[in-house]
Scaffold this active site. Sequence first.
Site, PDB file in Angstrom:
ATOM      1  CG  ASP A 243     -10.350   9.399   0.470  1.00 55.64           C
ATOM      2  OD1 ASP A 243      -9.984   9.169   1.637  1.00 55.64           O
ATOM      3  OD2 ASP A 243     -10.386   8.511  -0.395  1.00 55.64           O
TER       4      ASP A 243
ATOM      5  CG  ASP B 265      -2.647  -0.655   1.683  1.00 56.26           C
ATOM      6  OD1 ASP B 265      -3.350  -0.957   2.667  1.00 56.26           O
ATOM      7  OD2 ASP B 265      -3.072   0.073   0.760  1.00 56.26           O
TER       8      ASP B 265
ATOM      9  CD  GLN C  53     -12.557   7.303  -3.176  1.00 60.04           C
ATOM     10  OE1 GLN C  53     -13.246   6.434  -3.714  1.00 60.04           O
ATOM     11  NE2 GLN C  53     -11.815   7.034  -2.097  1.00 60.04           N
TER      12      GLN C  53
ATOM     13  N   GLY D  89     -11.414   3.353  -3.004  1.00 61.07           N
ATOM     14  CA  GLY D  89     -12.773   2.897  -3.224  1.00 61.07           C
ATOM     15  C   GLY D  89     -12.902   1.588  -3.964  1.00 61.07           C
TER      16      GLY D  89
ATOM     17  CG  ASP E 236      -5.892   5.029   4.864  1.00 59.10           C
ATOM     18  OD1 ASP E 236      -6.194   6.055   4.228  1.00 59.10           O
ATOM     19  OD2 ASP E 236      -6.630   4.041   4.949  1.00 59.10           O
ATOM     20  CB  SER E 237      -6.160  10.439   5.052  1.00 56.09           C
ATOM     21  OG  SER E 237      -7.279   9.899   4.377  1.00 56.09           O
ATOM     22  N   GLY E 238      -7.438   8.128   7.181  1.00 55.05           N
ATOM     23  CA  GLY E 238      -8.625   7.913   7.992  1.00 55.05           C
ATOM     24  C   GLY E 238      -9.895   7.933   7.172  1.00 55.05           C
ATOM     25  N   GLY E 239      -9.772   8.259   5.878  1.00 51.54           N
ATOM     26  CA  GLY E 239     -10.949   8.329   5.026  1.00 51.54           C
ATOM     27  C   GLY E 239     -11.684   7.013   4.902  1.00 51.54           C
ATOM     28  CG  PHE E 240     -11.188   2.111   4.493  1.00 47.03           C
ATOM     29  CD1 PHE E 240     -11.718   1.700   3.286  1.00 47.03           C
ATOM     30  CD2 PHE E 240     -11.240   1.247   5.577  1.00 47.03           C
ATOM     31  CE1 PHE E 240     -12.291   0.441   3.145  1.00 47.03           C
ATOM     32  CE2 PHE E 240     -11.805  -0.013   5.454  1.00 47.03           C
ATOM     33  CZ  PHE E 240     -12.336  -0.420   4.232  1.00 47.03           C
TER      34      PHE E 240
ATOM     35  CB  CYS F  18      10.121 -17.236   4.867  1.00 48.57           C
ATOM     36  SG  CYS F  18       8.938 -18.539   5.335  1.00 48.57           S
TER      37      CYS F  18
ATOM     38  CB  CYS G  80       8.984 -20.218   0.841  1.00 42.29           C
ATOM     39  SG  CYS G  80       9.006 -18.713   1.838  1.00 42.29           S
TER      40      CYS G  80
ATOM     41  CB  CYS H  83       9.455 -22.197   4.337  1.00 46.93           C
ATOM     42  SG  CYS H  83       7.744 -21.750   3.943  1.00 46.93           S
TER      43      CYS H  83
ATOM     44  CG  HIS I  34       4.871 -18.510   4.512  1.00 46.60           C
ATOM     45  ND1 HIS I  34       5.845 -18.978   3.653  1.00 46.60           N
ATOM     46  CD2 HIS I  34       3.698 -18.565   3.804  1.00 46.60           C
ATOM     47  CE1 HIS I  34       5.292 -19.305   2.491  1.00 46.60           C
ATOM     48  NE2 HIS I  34       3.987 -19.067   2.564  1.00 46.60           N
TER      49      HIS I  34
END
Length: 368
Positions: free
Chosen positions: A147, A270, A193, A220, A93-97, A310, A308, A313, A339
Amino acid sequence: MSHQFFFKVSNTSKNSRKGIIQTAHGDFPTPCFMPVGTQATVKAMRPEDVLNTGAKVILGNTYHLMIRPTAERINRLGGLHKFMNWPHTILTDSGGFQVMSLSSLTKVTKAGAEFRSHIDGKKIMLSPERSIEIQYLLGSDITMIFDQCIRNSSSKDDTEKAMNLSLEWALRSKISYLSYQSRPGYAIFGIIQGGLYPDLREKSAQELIKIGFDGYAIGGLAVGETQEEMFSILDSIVPFIPVDKPRYLMGVGKPKDIIGAVKRGIDMFDCVIPTRSGRNGQAFIRKGVVNIRNTVYAEDMNPLDKMCICYTCQNYTRAYLHHLIKSKEILGAVLMTQHNIHYYQDLMQDLRDSIKNNNWEMIDNIHL
């Protein structure tokens, strides 16, 4: 030798599609969920355990890694893949958030975003060019443009201004990206956006397509809007995204959000929800959730999810997990997180199978 970057659709089911993305560090199937490794670690999990859940791509974060330990240090130590022992695909992620989430520490101008570090208060300037440089130093397989993401409660005028600024930054990001030596298998994605305004979303998408990117993200969202509002935006914008490019819905989300978005043609996701929820005692299971802190689980000898396979579990009971979480033992966070990530990867495999077989009964009957 590095692979070329490519995206190929193998199956479709109405608007959904199953495919594969290949990068310099291998390939991964879509639709996919990328565990979040913000600070070069998926919290409470070893890299090999993340891989064992079925995940083949994870996400890192430009803002946090530029502050600590710095992109330059990671580069000197061999790059992010080597640094965190993850030889597979990494998207950053670019850091825009953080321009939005840390807005009390941020001043935004056309030049970029001026931050006060949340660690020591040091003033930092993050521009499109610097964001791309950091992602290059980290060695990201998939670079995101820088962004400006703003809250959905913002006025249309403010949303449009942020969208237009993001378009300016998108062009600068692309120019900066191309200024580095071309590397096979690497890619840069644009970010659409425009808040909850379909006309702004359409303009953003069309202008980004003119610039040209290897994939297109929808940013966004997952910032306070309702699920109905999110799905409405996806319905309006997906038709404008080129069919031969990956579509990435950033920061989403809960299983029902992902299922609905896949049905609308999204390929990549994500979110911190499975890791954060695990640490806080919430497990995602077929057709629901388990809040393991509840007293009802104190003597429950069942696994979290009987369907499950995993590690958690297969080896531990709800009663033991209840004890660990109530006692604030680190192992509780580890087992619950493991899990949840496994469940999310199982969900994505079930979605891929449903698309391939053009049969959604498994999703409807097991997950919804």
